[in-house]
Scaffold this motif. Structure first.
Motif, PDB file in Angstrom:
ATOM      1  N   GLY A   1       0.803  -1.220   0.000  1.00 37.35           N
ATOM      2  CA  GLY A   1       0.000   0.000   0.000  1.00 37.35           C
ATOM      3  C   GLY A   1       0.837   1.270   0.000  1.00 37.35           C
ATOM      4  O   GLY A   1       0.559   2.200  -0.759  1.00 37.35           O
TER       5      GLY A   1
ATOM      6  N   GLY B   1       0.923   3.725  -3.053  1.00 38.10           N
ATOM      7  CA  GLY B   1       0.264   4.982  -2.708  1.00 38.10           C
ATOM      8  C   GLY B   1       1.153   6.178  -3.014  1.00 38.10           C
ATOM      9  O   GLY B   1       0.716   7.156  -3.634  1.00 38.10           O
TER      10      GLY B   1
ATOM     11  N   LEU C   1      -4.537   2.308 -10.520  1.00 37.94           N
ATOM     12  CA  LEU C   1      -4.417   1.872  -9.130  1.00 37.94           C
ATOM     13  C   LEU C   1      -5.646   2.293  -8.322  1.00 37.94           C
ATOM     14  O   LEU C   1      -6.165   1.541  -7.509  1.00 37.94           O
ATOM     15  CB  LEU C   1      -3.148   2.462  -8.497  1.00 37.94           C
ATOM     16  CG  LEU C   1      -1.836   1.848  -8.982  1.00 37.94           C
ATOM     17  CD1 LEU C   1      -0.657   2.642  -8.445  1.00 37.94           C
ATOM     18  CD2 LEU C   1      -1.735   0.401  -8.544  1.00 37.94           C
ATOM     19  N   GLU C   2      -6.098   3.523  -8.573  1.00 40.58           N
ATOM     20  CA  GLU C   2      -7.239   4.052  -7.820  1.00 40.58           C
ATOM     21  C   GLU C   2      -8.499   3.225  -8.110  1.00 40.58           C
ATOM     22  O   GLU C   2      -9.253   2.887  -7.204  1.00 40.58           O
ATOM     23  CB  GLU C   2      -7.435   5.533  -8.173  1.00 40.58           C
ATOM     24  CG  GLU C   2      -8.546   6.240  -7.452  1.00 40.58           C
ATOM     25  CD  GLU C   2      -8.406   6.174  -5.938  1.00 40.58           C
ATOM     26  OE1 GLU C   2      -9.451   6.046  -5.279  1.00 40.58           O
ATOM     27  OE2 GLU C   2      -7.274   6.225  -5.418  1.00 40.58           O
TER      28      GLU C   2
ATOM     29  N   ALA D   1      -8.173  -0.093  -6.343  1.00 37.02           N
ATOM     30  CA  ALA D   1      -8.423   0.057  -4.910  1.00 37.02           C
ATOM     31  C   ALA D   1      -9.914   0.252  -4.662  1.00 37.02           C
ATOM     32  O   ALA D   1     -10.476  -0.268  -3.697  1.00 37.02           O
ATOM     33  CB  ALA D   1      -7.630   1.241  -4.362  1.00 37.02           C
ATOM     34  N   GLU D   2     -10.562   0.994  -5.565  1.00 39.77           N
ATOM     35  CA  GLU D   2     -11.981   1.259  -5.378  1.00 39.77           C
ATOM     36  C   GLU D   2     -12.781  -0.041  -5.397  1.00 39.77           C
ATOM     37  O   GLU D   2     -13.653  -0.255  -4.549  1.00 39.77           O
ATOM     38  CB  GLU D   2     -12.475   2.207  -6.474  1.00 39.77           C
ATOM     39  CG  GLU D   2     -13.836   2.792  -6.189  1.00 39.77           C
ATOM     40  CD  GLU D   2     -14.289   3.685  -7.319  1.00 39.77           C
ATOM     41  OE1 GLU D   2     -13.450   4.434  -7.852  1.00 39.77           O
ATOM     42  OE2 GLU D   2     -15.479   3.625  -7.662  1.00 39.77           O
TER      43      GLU D   2
ATOM     44  N   LEU E   1     -12.106  -1.906  -2.215  1.00 39.51           N
ATOM     45  CA  LEU E   1     -12.756  -1.300  -1.047  1.00 39.51           C
ATOM     46  C   LEU E   1     -14.273  -1.436  -1.122  1.00 39.51           C
ATOM     47  O   LEU E   1     -14.954  -1.265  -0.125  1.00 39.51           O
ATOM     48  CB  LEU E   1     -12.375   0.181  -0.949  1.00 39.51           C
ATOM     49  CG  LEU E   1     -10.930   0.444  -0.557  1.00 39.51           C
ATOM     50  CD1 LEU E   1     -10.570   1.902  -0.735  1.00 39.51           C
ATOM     51  CD2 LEU E   1     -10.687   0.018   0.878  1.00 39.51           C
TER      52      LEU E   1
ATOM     53  N   ALA F   1      -5.497  -2.269   0.001  1.00 38.60           N
ATOM     54  CA  ALA F   1      -6.214  -1.199  -0.694  1.00 38.60           C
ATOM     55  C   ALA F   1      -6.475  -0.016   0.239  1.00 38.60           C
ATOM     56  O   ALA F   1      -6.323   1.143  -0.146  1.00 38.60           O
ATOM     57  CB  ALA F   1      -7.525  -1.731  -1.252  1.00 38.60           C
ATOM     58  N   THR F   2      -6.851  -0.318   1.486  1.00 34.17           N
ATOM     59  CA  THR F   2      -7.088   0.760   2.446  1.00 34.17           C
ATOM     60  C   THR F   2      -5.801   1.536   2.701  1.00 34.17           C
ATOM     61  O   THR F   2      -5.795   2.768   2.707  1.00 34.17           O
ATOM     62  CB  THR F   2      -7.593   0.183   3.791  1.00 34.17           C
ATOM     63  OG1 THR F   2      -8.517  -0.852   3.503  1.00 34.17           O
ATOM     64  CG2 THR F   2      -8.247   1.249   4.618  1.00 34.17           C
TER      65      THR F   2
ATOM     66  N   PHE G   1      -3.249   1.743   0.784  1.00 36.01           N
ATOM     67  CA  PHE G   1      -2.942   2.487  -0.442  1.00 36.01           C
ATOM     68  C   PHE G   1      -3.642   3.845  -0.427  1.00 36.01           C
ATOM     69  O   PHE G   1      -3.019   4.884  -0.653  1.00 36.01           O
ATOM     70  CB  PHE G   1      -3.388   1.670  -1.662  1.00 36.01           C
ATOM     71  CG  PHE G   1      -3.477   2.467  -2.940  1.00 36.01           C
ATOM     72  CD1 PHE G   1      -2.335   2.756  -3.669  1.00 36.01           C
ATOM     73  CD2 PHE G   1      -4.696   2.947  -3.395  1.00 36.01           C
ATOM     74  CE1 PHE G   1      -2.415   3.491  -4.841  1.00 36.01           C
ATOM     75  CE2 PHE G   1      -4.791   3.687  -4.555  1.00 36.01           C
ATOM     76  CZ  PHE G   1      -3.639   3.966  -5.279  1.00 36.01           C
ATOM     77  N   ARG G   2      -4.936   3.818  -0.136  1.00 37.44           N
ATOM     78  CA  ARG G   2      -5.706   5.062  -0.104  1.00 37.44           C
ATOM     79  C   ARG G   2      -5.115   6.053   0.900  1.00 37.44           C
ATOM     80  O   ARG G   2      -4.950   7.236   0.612  1.00 37.44           O
ATOM     81  CB  ARG G   2      -7.152   4.767   0.317  1.00 37.44           C
ATOM     82  CG  ARG G   2      -8.054   4.424  -0.831  1.00 37.44           C
ATOM     83  CD  ARG G   2      -8.711   5.677  -1.362  1.00 37.44           C
ATOM     84  NE  ARG G   2      -9.475   5.408  -2.562  1.00 37.44           N
ATOM     85  CZ  ARG G   2     -10.788   5.205  -2.564  1.00 37.44           C
ATOM     86  NH1 ARG G   2     -11.466   5.259  -1.439  1.00 37.44           N
ATOM     87  NH2 ARG G   2     -11.413   4.968  -3.683  1.00 37.44           N
TER      88      ARG G   2
END
Lengths: 555, 315, 287
Positions: free
Chosen positions: C102, C106, C120-121, C124-125, C128, C160-161, C163-164
């Motif tokens: 992440g 990120g 990537l976004e 991750a979306e 999530l 993913a979290t 990463f955000r």
């Protein structure tokens, strides 16, 4: 002297948890109808003192000793209910940033009339009518309807006048102004100062006016209290303080104001060919038809050992211009030449040596220096990258660079957080010098500094320019700061250079009305300045540029 | 705003399509032949072949995916491998139980949590607020099964007030059902309420540093008025967001609570199916959970934006 | 005083060490206790966690077995300590994995922007948008339960979290002038990422690591509690709760001790972050 309304006695305020006091032994008083200015640099404790008049100590602070009597009530000891009764009705507050001090969720009129509602002084229609009356007095457009708007729908200068209305609506006996104009552009500042003066005239209310700007204070204050590091340095009638100050500190403040922008270093006798040129560059945001030009066909030539000052208010495009010179923002049209050779628009496409030769000094040293690196590392990194120096050579050169900007070698071990604002800005400058550049682009490098320190940094830049034959582009919003330093001045407005020339010519005989207004808006110590500025503004209204258009740019 | 809703919902549908692909792919990834698996080792070649045809396993994967997706949307969710019954018969009563459990939890937890959060903000810095903070932090960091086991130990085993098992069935009267659901709802409510109350307090307390809140105090507004009028008006968006998100996060709590209290809900069905690797049922349950989750997340986003005061217009 | 402008965004909640409080000291003590117990104690215990030492299930605590025995007559203390080892190790490895993936992605996404960040976004979306426990259930249905699967699944769902979060922190920083200056003078991507950005992100990332580890423990405990985690005869804390749940009806506390163990670690981690972190507290939601 009429009746005394505010009496601050031996006030001491410090952190609740203990530790050195922020305000120590401060005493002064204000009578009915009197405006008392608290003046000092950042960290002098002037805001803390002014909030004490409302019985308010910011988070983590506590009243330790002394008293603040307003209309006979000691605000430092009053209970919660007593404070509620006093605030908004007997004593009211005008905050520095009106945009932040209004609640985004409610209409402005509802907030402006809230004090009346809280103190149940009169029915809502009557309070609204009073607000409209004040809007009119403060020259707000459409006074009947403008109160329906939300905070994000009006400009900064207008918001400050709404705040003034809110402070006055209950006809308080004491008004606290906390740097009410320092977040505004000079031309807007003039309008708000005029509104404040109009508000106070003919009132019996007393006022505390907190400011770091002596010329602003000189226009309004009856008495001046000079503060430094939490203590009162001296106080007295405004004229006395401004004309015959008794303390060295006050004298140094006044001296810095008079000296501002005066350059003592010798200038080069012969002119060299320009090192950096911009030819007719336009820079925009967005693409195609939707593109907005932030810089519109601007040309400039920077000669070694000379300073080109670009002056304008926020939104004039001056920072975008600086960014396009270093390659952060490629021009849409036009070209940038280094030693007569065309440079690629984007920095990624420029060679390492081209990048080295044009260095940018960023506006805020707080964000320009990596807080987790030491000064030595920050400077050393540049030396390693551009000159591949070894450890010892780097250390020696870092010492040299620190000396150049009047810092001590020990500073190499400090991190930015341990330095003062002025020291950080010097490191910022040293980092640019580490690259041994030919051109420095300085973007508002002194706007976050107090006057005396700012003056020192400006002088240092001028000296470096002359001694090392650096070409310098100085982006600035303050005409006076560059008046005596620059070899050439360009006045920008809405992306266009409206006037350019030698500083003396621009200042003494401005041709463009905008330049004239800009010059007249710079606060002056002399008593009649505000009236002159207003007169210049009214004269302008008759000219081709409408005042509405002018307001529009300044906000 | 309409445009925002449309884009956000389009995004949600796109995500759901991706999810459906993943879920379908995981069904495909199960090792071994499904027909063989269903009929057991001893089944004849013909029977297996017949079942394969019946389940349309001989068709190419993209075609089966589209058929499966169409079935998901139209309510034809396939046949359970273990019970051989259509999933559309097994699922609805289970779904109803889970929905009942969740709705009751939300009705109990949300008002309590918001009230508690506001009280904490009002008395910020005081003893009440500090001790409540620590308790709530503890509650929100506990596993749901801890709350559940403690609740069973106290109310079912020691006090014998309530049943430890919530075997809901249609024959139960409303009183029985209420008794059966008390412990599950209590457990879930504690978990979600602690979270929401903490976030409510944090949202309001963070606002307290804003200049317009300081201004409200300096105008002479009382603390109660500052919190209830000035702060809350700016906190509605974030709070709606927090509440909706926490409802979405209830899913993991529901899985645990249904298992402990043997509530015959959707989650329990899914867990049982995981141990028997009954992929069609798992797929159907996963799709339902994901749909609800994705829609709640979208709603959280939209609510957060819809109440943003900066979007207000005077005209 | 008059012109102190607070930095906005994520970094606005600046991390600051406060005076050590009693609560923080206690929380730290509990963590040290469990780490010590997991590392050192198993060798010192008289019973092995897999030996059947009693014919009775749920034997009451005695001098021989301090916490009594479990549902098969094994020493509960020995099992609790050995479970501490698997719980802490698995959750630590999972959190480490989530952060390595992440944080790197990120920071990269924040710096590079463009199509890489967009891809990537979006990824991750989608991650999530999936309820984590449901993802865990589906994956375990496919590949079967084991400690390795537990580490990978937990790391996967939290990557993913993280990463955000890492991207948001980095995005706050990349607009700052020192990053601009570094890129302008031609520093390499690796230097900007790890030399300029990372040192300034560390305090926030460290706080998230602690928090993330507590979420990992809760997540894997839930899976183990559902019978889908570490497989018998070994167990982690969640598994111990499940094994001994039947004792609850007869009033045995065998399933309560491991829940207390889990709660003591997760609550301690949260308390430490809370004390150490922002005044607003509760900056993170359990997701």
């Amino acid at each position: 002297m009429s009746q005394e309304l505010l009496r601050v006695e031996r006030l001491t305020i410090g952190p609740r948890q203990g530790g050195p006091a922020i305000v120590q032994d401060v005493s002064f008083s204000a009578a009915q109808g009197e405006i008392v200015a608290l003046i000092g640099e950042s960290g002098s404790g002037k805001t803390t003192v002014s909030l004490a008049a409302l019985g308010h100590a910011r988070r983590g602070l506590a009243f330790r000793a002394g008293s603040v009597h307003v209309d006979g009530v000691d605000m430092t000891r009053a209970g919660r209910e007593d404070l509620r009764r006093m605030r908004g009705r007997i004593v009211s507050y005008v905050a520095q940033s009106a945009a932040a001090a209004f609640n985004p969720a409610f209409r402005l009129s509802a907030q402006v009339t809230e004090p009346a509602r809280l103190h149940q002084s009169r029915p809502r229609p009557a309070a609204l009518a009073a607000a409209v009356e004040l809007y009119r007095r403060f020259d707000l457009p459409e006074p009947e309807r403008i109160g329906e708007r939300y905070v994000h729908e009006v400009s900064g200068g207008q918001l400050q006048r709404f705040m003034l209305t809110m402070a006055m609506i209950e006809q308080p006996r004491l008004i606290v102004f906390d740097e009410p104009t320092s977040a505004l552009d000079p031309t807007t500042q003039v309008e708000v100062l005029a509104a404040i003066r109009a508000a106070m005239r003919g009132q019996r209310a007393a006022a505390i006016f907190v400011s770091h700007d002596l010329p602003v204070v000189a226009q309004l204050a009856d008495r001046i209290v000079v503060m430094r590091r939490g203590r009162v340095v001296e106080q007295g009638p405004a004229r006395t303080i401004l004309e015959t100050p008794s303390q060295d500190y006050t004298r140094s403040l006044l001296q810095a104001l008079r000296q501002r922008g005066k350059d003592s270093s010798p200038r080069a006798a012969a002119r060299f060919p320009p090192v950096l040129e911009a030819k007719n560059i336009s820079v925009g945001f967005g693409r195609g038809d939707a593109a907005v030009l932030a810089v519109d066909r601007v040309s400039m030539a920077v000669h070694p050992g000379e300073i080109v000052a670009v002056v304008g208010e926020s939104g004039s495009g001056k920072t975008t211009l600086a960014h396009s010179l270093v390659g952060l923002h490629a021009p849409l049209t036009g070209g940038i030449l280094l030693d007569g050779v065309a440079l690629p628009g984007r920095f990624q496409l420029r060679s390492r040596d081209e990048r080295r030769r044009i260095q940018m000094v960023f506006q805020s040293a707080d964000t320009a220096l990596n807080p987790s690196h030491t000064i030595g590392q920050i400077l050393g990194r540049v030396l390693k990258l551009y000159f591949n120096m070894d450890r010892q050579a780097r250390a020696a050169r870092v010492r040299e660079l620190l000396g150049l900007v009047h810092l001590r070698p020990e500073h190499a071990q400090s991190k930015p957080g341990q330095l003062s604002g002025g020291e950080k800005q010097r490191v910022n400058l040293a980092r640019a010098l580490a690259a041994s550049p030919d051109v420095l682009i300085c973007d508002e490098v002194t706007s976050a500094l107090d006057t005396v320190i700012a003056d020192g940094v400006m002088r240092l830049i001028a000296t470096l320019c002359r001694e090392r034959r650096l070409g310098i582009v100085m982006i600035c919003h303050d005409l006076t700061a560059v008046a005596g330093l620059a070899d050439e001045v360009k006045v920008m407005r809405r992306g266009v250079v409206v006037e350019e020339g030698r500083p003396d010519d621009v200042f003494c005989a401005p041709r463009h009305p905008y330049t004239r207004m800009l010059i007249s808006s710079i606060p002056q110590l002399r008593a009649g300045w505000l009236d002159e500025a207003l007169a210049a503004r009214h004269g302008l209204e008759a000219s081709k540029i409408s005042s509405l258009e002018l307001m529009d740019t300044s906000e | 705003m309409v445009r925002l809703v449309v884009t956000r919902l389009t995004g949600a549908v796109a995500v759901l399509l991706t999810v459906s692909l993943l879920v379908f792919a995981s069904g495909e990834a199960l090792p071994g032949d499904v027909a063989q698996l269903m009929l057991g080792e001893g089944a004849s070649q013909e029977a297996v072949a017949q079942l394969r045809q019946q389940l349309q396993l001989d068709r190419p994967a993209p075609e089966r995916y589209l058929g499966w997706l169409g079935g998901m949307v139209s309510g034809d969710w396939g046949v359970s491998y273990t019970t051989r019954r259509p999933i559309s018969e097994i699922l609805p009563p289970r779904l109803a139980n889970t929905a009942l459990l969740t709705v009751l939890t939300v009705l109990v937890a949300v008002p309590v949590a918001l009230g508690l959060g506001i009280l904490m903000a009002l008395f910020a810095g005081g003893r009440f607020e500090r001790s409540t903070s620590v308790v709530l932090l503890g509650l929100s960091a506990m596993p749901e099964f801890m709350l559940a086991t403690l609740a069973v130990l106290i109310f079912a085993v020691k006090l014998r007030w309530l049943p430890a098992i919530s075997n809901l069935s249609i024959t139960d009267g409303p009183l029985e059902a209420a008794r059966a659901l008390t412990l599950p709802v209590l457990t879930l409510s504690l978990a979600i309420a602690a979270q929401i109350a903490r976030m409510t307090r944090a949202t309001l307390v963070n606002l307290a540093d804003r200049p317009f809140i300081e201004m409200a105090h300096l105008k002479g507004a009382s603390r109660l008025r500052v919190i209830l009028v000035h702060s809350l008006a700016n906190a509605i968006g974030p709070l709606a967001n927090v509440v909706t998100l926490n409802i979405a996060f209830l899913i993991s709590g529901v899985v645990v609570v249904e298992t402990i209290f043997a509530v015959p809900g959707l989650a329990q069905l899914m867990i049982n199916s995981v141990s028997t690797r009954d992929m069609p049922v798992i797929e159907a349950c996963a799709m339902i959970f994901c749909c609800v989750y994705v829609l709640l997340l979208a709603a959280a986003d939209l609510l957060g934006t819809a109440f943003n005061p900066r979007l207000r217009r005077s005209r | 005083m008059s012109t102190t402008t607070a930095p906005t965004g994520l970094l606005g909640r600046r991390l600051r060490l406060r005076r050590p409080s009693l609560i923080a000291a206690a929380a730290g003590g509990i963590l040290v206790f469990w780490i010590g117990a997991a590392l050192l104690v198993p060798a010192l215990l008289p019973h092995s966690p897999v030996d059947f030492i009693s014919d009775d299930s749920f034997e009451a605590p005695s001098a021989r077995t301090w916490l009594g025995t479990d549902y098969l007559g094994r020493d509960l203390l020995a099992r609790l300590i050995s479970a501490a080892r698997s719980t802490l190790l698995i959750s630590f490895l999972a959190t480490l994995g989530a952060h390595l993936i992440g944080d790197t992605l990120g920071i990269l996404a924040a710096l590079r922007g463009g199509w890489l960040a967009a891809v990537l976004e979006r990824g991750a979306e989608v991650m999530l948008s999936l309820p984590k426990l449901i993802v865990g259930l589906v994956v375990i249905a496919l590949v079967g339960p084991s400690a390795t699967v537990l580490v990978l699944v937990t790391a996967g769902v939290y990557a993913a979290t993280v990463f955000r979060i890492a991207r948001a922190i980095a995005l706050d920083l990349v607009t700052l002038d020192y990053i601009r200056a570094a890129r302008l003078r031609g520093e390499s991507m690796a230097w900007v990422m790890f030399g300029e950005l990372l040192p300034n992100m560390l305090p926030l990332l460290a706080a998230d690591f602690a928090l993330r580890m507590s979420f990992s423990i809760l997540f894997m405990s839930n899976l183990s509690f559902l019978g889908l985690g570490v497989q018998p005869p070994m167990a982690d804390w969640g598994g111990l709760v499940r094994e001994n749940l039947e004792g609850l009806a007869s009033g045995s506390l065998a399933s309560v001790y491991p829940t207390i163990a889990i709660a003591s670690v997760t609550i301690s981690l949260n308390l430490l972050v809370d004390r150490w972190g922002s005044r607003g507290g509760a900056g993170e939601m359990r997701t």
